[in-house]
Scaffold this motif. Structure first.
Motif, PDB file in Angstrom:
ATOM      1  N   HIS A   1       0.858  -1.182   0.000  1.00 32.89           N
ATOM      2  CA  HIS A   1       0.000   0.000   0.000  1.00 32.89           C
ATOM      3  C   HIS A   1       0.895   1.232   0.000  1.00 32.89           C
ATOM      4  CE1 HIS A   1      -3.987  -1.988   1.443  1.00 32.89           C
ATOM      5  NE2 HIS A   1      -3.352  -2.740   0.571  1.00 32.89           N
ATOM      6  N   ALA A   2       0.297   2.396   0.002  1.00 34.90           N
ATOM      7  CA  ALA A   2       1.087   3.623  -0.019  1.00 34.90           C
ATOM      8  C   ALA A   2       1.980   3.707   1.213  1.00 34.90           C
ATOM      9  CB  ALA A   2       0.149   4.838  -0.081  1.00 34.90           C
ATOM     10  N   GLY A   3       3.136   4.301   1.048  1.00 32.76           N
ATOM     11  CA  GLY A   3       4.065   4.434   2.155  1.00 32.76           C
ATOM     12  C   GLY A   3       5.178   5.402   1.812  1.00 32.76           C
ATOM     13  N   VAL A   4       6.231   5.353   2.593  1.00 30.20           N
ATOM     14  CA  VAL A   4       7.364   6.266   2.420  1.00 30.20           C
ATOM     15  C   VAL A   4       8.646   5.444   2.361  1.00 30.20           C
ATOM     16  CG1 VAL A   4       8.669   8.174   3.412  1.00 30.20           C
ATOM     17  CG2 VAL A   4       6.177   8.123   3.620  1.00 30.20           C
ATOM     18  N   ILE A   5       9.473   5.693   1.348  1.00 32.27           N
ATOM     19  CA  ILE A   5      10.769   5.026   1.205  1.00 32.27           C
ATOM     20  C   ILE A   5      11.838   6.098   1.104  1.00 32.27           C
ATOM     21  CG2 ILE A   5      12.192   3.521  -0.236  1.00 32.27           C
ATOM     22  CD1 ILE A   5       9.728   2.022  -1.051  1.00 32.27           C
ATOM     23  N   ARG A   6      12.742   6.092   2.059  1.00 33.09           N
ATOM     24  CA  ARG A   6      13.840   7.062   2.107  1.00 33.09           C
ATOM     25  C   ARG A   6      13.330   8.506   1.965  1.00 33.09           C
ATOM     26  NH1 ARG A   6      18.261   3.968   2.411  1.00 33.09           N
ATOM     27  NH2 ARG A   6      18.292   1.975   1.316  1.00 33.09           N
ATOM     28  N   GLY A   7      12.248   8.790   2.687  1.00 32.08           N
ATOM     29  CA  GLY A   7      11.721  10.139   2.729  1.00 32.08           C
ATOM     30  C   GLY A   7      10.816  10.527   1.580  1.00 32.08           C
TER      31      GLY A   7
ATOM     32  N   TYR B   1       0.756  -4.426   3.232  1.00 34.93           N
ATOM     33  CA  TYR B   1       1.910  -3.909   3.976  1.00 34.93           C
ATOM     34  C   TYR B   1       2.245  -2.531   3.425  1.00 34.93           C
ATOM     35  CZ  TYR B   1       4.831  -5.406  -0.040  1.00 34.93           C
ATOM     36  OH  TYR B   1       5.381  -5.599  -1.289  1.00 34.93           O
ATOM     37  N   ALA B   2       2.724  -1.677   4.287  1.00 34.46           N
ATOM     38  CA  ALA B   2       3.062  -0.319   3.873  1.00 34.46           C
ATOM     39  C   ALA B   2       4.376  -0.324   3.104  1.00 34.46           C
ATOM     40  CB  ALA B   2       3.177   0.592   5.088  1.00 34.46           C
ATOM     41  N   ALA B   3       4.432   0.389   1.997  1.00 37.81           N
ATOM     42  CA  ALA B   3       5.690   0.547   1.271  1.00 37.81           C
ATOM     43  C   ALA B   3       6.740   1.118   2.216  1.00 37.81           C
ATOM     44  CB  ALA B   3       5.494   1.464   0.072  1.00 37.81           C
ATOM     45  N   GLY B   4       7.948   0.599   2.127  1.00 33.30           N
ATOM     46  CA  GLY B   4       9.018   1.048   3.007  1.00 33.30           C
ATOM     47  C   GLY B   4       9.182   0.203   4.248  1.00 33.30           C
ATOM     48  N   THR B   5       8.359  -0.848   4.404  1.00 30.80           N
ATOM     49  CA  THR B   5       8.512  -1.790   5.509  1.00 30.80           C
ATOM     50  C   THR B   5       9.060  -3.105   4.951  1.00 30.80           C
ATOM     51  OG1 THR B   5       6.274  -2.726   5.309  1.00 30.80           O
ATOM     52  CG2 THR B   5       6.534  -0.715   6.636  1.00 30.80           C
ATOM     53  N   TRP B   6       9.133  -4.129   5.803  1.00 31.27           N
ATOM     54  CA  TRP B   6       9.662  -5.420   5.373  1.00 31.27           C
ATOM     55  C   TRP B   6       8.562  -6.429   5.054  1.00 31.27           C
ATOM     56  CZ3 TRP B   6      14.260  -6.392   3.541  1.00 31.27           C
ATOM     57  CH2 TRP B   6      15.328  -5.546   3.871  1.00 31.27           C
ATOM     58  N   GLY B   7       7.358  -5.931   4.768  1.00 30.96           N
ATOM     59  CA  GLY B   7       6.294  -6.833   4.351  1.00 30.96           C
ATOM     60  C   GLY B   7       5.285  -7.084   5.452  1.00 30.96           C
ATOM     61  N   PRO B   8       4.312  -7.967   5.193  1.00 29.69           N
ATOM     62  CA  PRO B   8       3.265  -8.244   6.174  1.00 29.69           C
ATOM     63  C   PRO B   8       3.831  -8.848   7.457  1.00 29.69           C
ATOM     64  CG  PRO B   8       2.691  -9.141   4.013  1.00 29.69           C
ATOM     65  CD  PRO B   8       4.124  -8.727   3.941  1.00 29.69           C
TER      66      PRO B   8
END
Length: 486
Positions: free
Chosen positions: A286-292, A460-467
């Motif tokens: 899902h939508a998230g934050v990766i490296r800001g 899972y939120a983008a920028g995490t390690w998954g569910p």
């Protein structure tokens, strides 16, 4: 070391993304290193209305940015361009293959046809090559994905196999060309230290991870009909598993190595549909934050259906039913939009059975081998040592084999090694048909279950390690993913 003889390397999809980013840069690096025979030629094939000069302009504009991390050698680049020819080809026109034949017949050496195209074009291209006699004394390179399931994979292999013999077919998996994978074989089979430990008595668990920060980019249409299980598990992850778990081959010739990999794939414990929920986790970002930077959800990516149930993350618990590995869980994981770009193999050795030095020595993972495939190719052995000072306090230390520091020679990229192997006729690092069939046969029950259930993957939120379910699966076995320990 220069290639054994002259060659003609015909690149279908010569203006495609793979050619631009990987294949032509790899051939340039081999040229710059003096590894290509002087008479070798590269023939770009595409449907664009170009002549040779126009294609060279395209290569200058699109390929040049992807070569030579340590700076472009202009003289080498110009001499590399001198190797390149171009043939405009419409796959629907038989007369265009006559033009290709005439162009190839003017050149000398081993003929390599690299199909950097979609798999739907593999069979038509092979039939057209055979219609003009270009399937003789030639090698054909097939990119993944080779089929959508076992049936479609067999259909492609059957059709290609009617035109090219198995020893002419090079099914490429670029992870097998990576330096640490080669060094894994060297560590196991070249050193008395590791081989006695490489078995169920001493190994507690093994993790294999291929994680990407990127999303589907411009491949939404393709990816939404493929998913992570087909795109990564059936080929890359199962190939890495077979390398990790294989028995010592009789020699390093192509069939000896591939025979041992096949035995591993055939020894994979079949997945019982009733157990899939317990041993397989599928997720979708899902939508998230990766490296800001904020990134969108998978379902809003271009080319992706809004109600898509395609998985962008897979985690599996795998067992190998043989004498060496019975009872040792192998945890496989891959996903897009994860917290970091990393590919690694983690071998967790069992802790000592009793410690007079305190609980640290009994901690799972105190002794482990981490083989990093990307971004930095290293092999790291973790063990315990006494901390300086008073008392017997243990701390984790590691021994590093950092290839770029120990070996001063420039490392080969995976595609460079594999392309040289194709030109020189070395098949050991390419996937044989029976390997591919065994991998599809093992994966199919999971594919069928997920297709029949049509349930939404775990978010899972983008920028995490998954569910979270992927971590829970390991916790049931008293362990965790490597990054969770840190």
């Amino acid at each position: 070391m220069q290639t054994d003889s002259s060659f003609t390397f015909v690149l279908f999809g010569g203006t495609g993304d793979l050619s631009m980013r990987k294949i032509l840069p790899a051939l340039y690096e081999a040229h710059r290193a003096g590894m290509l025979a002087d008479s070798g030629k590269i023939v770009g094939v595409a449907r664009h209305e170009e002549d040779r000069a126009g294609y060279i302009d395209w290569v200058n504009g699109h390929v040049k940015p992807y070569v030579s991390k340590d700076g472009l050698d202009e003289a080498a680049w110009e001499s590399f361009l001198a190797r390149i020819e171009y043939v405009k080809l419409d796959l629907s026109k038989a007369e265009d293959f006559v033009l290709l034949r005439d162009a190839v017949n003017k050149l000398s050496g081993t003929r390599v046809f690299y199909l950097a195209t979609g798999p739907s074009l593999f069979v038509p291209i092979c039939h057209a090559l055979a219609s003009v006699g270009l399937n003789e004394n030639a090698r054909i390179v097939l990119e993944k994905p080779l089929g959508y399931d076992l049936r479609s994979s067999n259909a492609i292999n059957d059709a290609v196999g009617e035109i090219f013999a198995e020893e002419q077919i090079y099914r490429i998996d670029h992870y097998l060309g990576k330096e640490p994978v080669q060094n894994l074989l060297a560590l196991r089979f070249g050193n008395a230290l590791f081989e006695p430990l490489w078995r169920r008595e001493w190994v507690e668990s093994i993790q294999i991870t291929i994680a990407e920060e990127l999303g589907v980019e411009a491949r939404g249409d393709f990816y939404d009909n493929t998913g992570a299980l087909r795109d990564m598990v059936q080929n890359h992850l199962l190939q890495l598993l077979s390398i990790v778990a294989m028995e010592p081959p009789h020699s390093m010739d192509s069939d000896s190595v591939r025979d041992e990999k096949l035995r591993v794939l055939r020894a994979l414990k079949p997945i019982d549909p009733r157990d899939i929920q317990r041993v397989a986790v599928r997720g979708q970002y899902h939508a998230g934050v990766i490296r800001g930077t904020a990134v969108p959800a998978y379902a809003t990516e271009p080319g992706v259906k809004k109600d898509s149930t395609t998985e962008t993350f897979v985690a599996l618990k795998v067992e190998i039913e043989n004498w060496r590995w019975s009872g040792v869980p192998f945890f496989l994981r891959t996903g897009k939009r994860l917290a970091d770009r990393v590919a690694e193999i983690v071998v967790n050795f069992r802790p000592v059975p009793h410690s007079a030095l305190g609980p640290t020595a009994l901690r799972p993972g105190a002794n482990r081998l981490v083989i990093r495939l990307q971004p930095n190719e290293t092999i790291r052995l973790y063990c315990l040592a006494k901390q300086p000072g008073e008392g017997m306090n243990l701390a984790s230390v590691h021994l590093d084999l950092a290839f770029d520091q120990f070996f001063r020679e420039n490392q080969m990229e995976a595609y460079q090694r594999l392309l040289l192997d194709v030109i020189n006729g070395r098949l050991a690092l390419f996937v044989r048909r029976d390997e591919q069939e065994a991998a599809w046969r093992w994966v199919e029950p999971i594919l069928n279950d997920w297709s029949a259930a049509n349930k939404a993957p775990k978010p899972y939120a983008a920028g995490t390690w998954g569910p979270a379910a992927a971590s829970a699966m390991l916790a049931q076995h008293g362990t965790c993913w490597l990054e969770e320990e840190n």
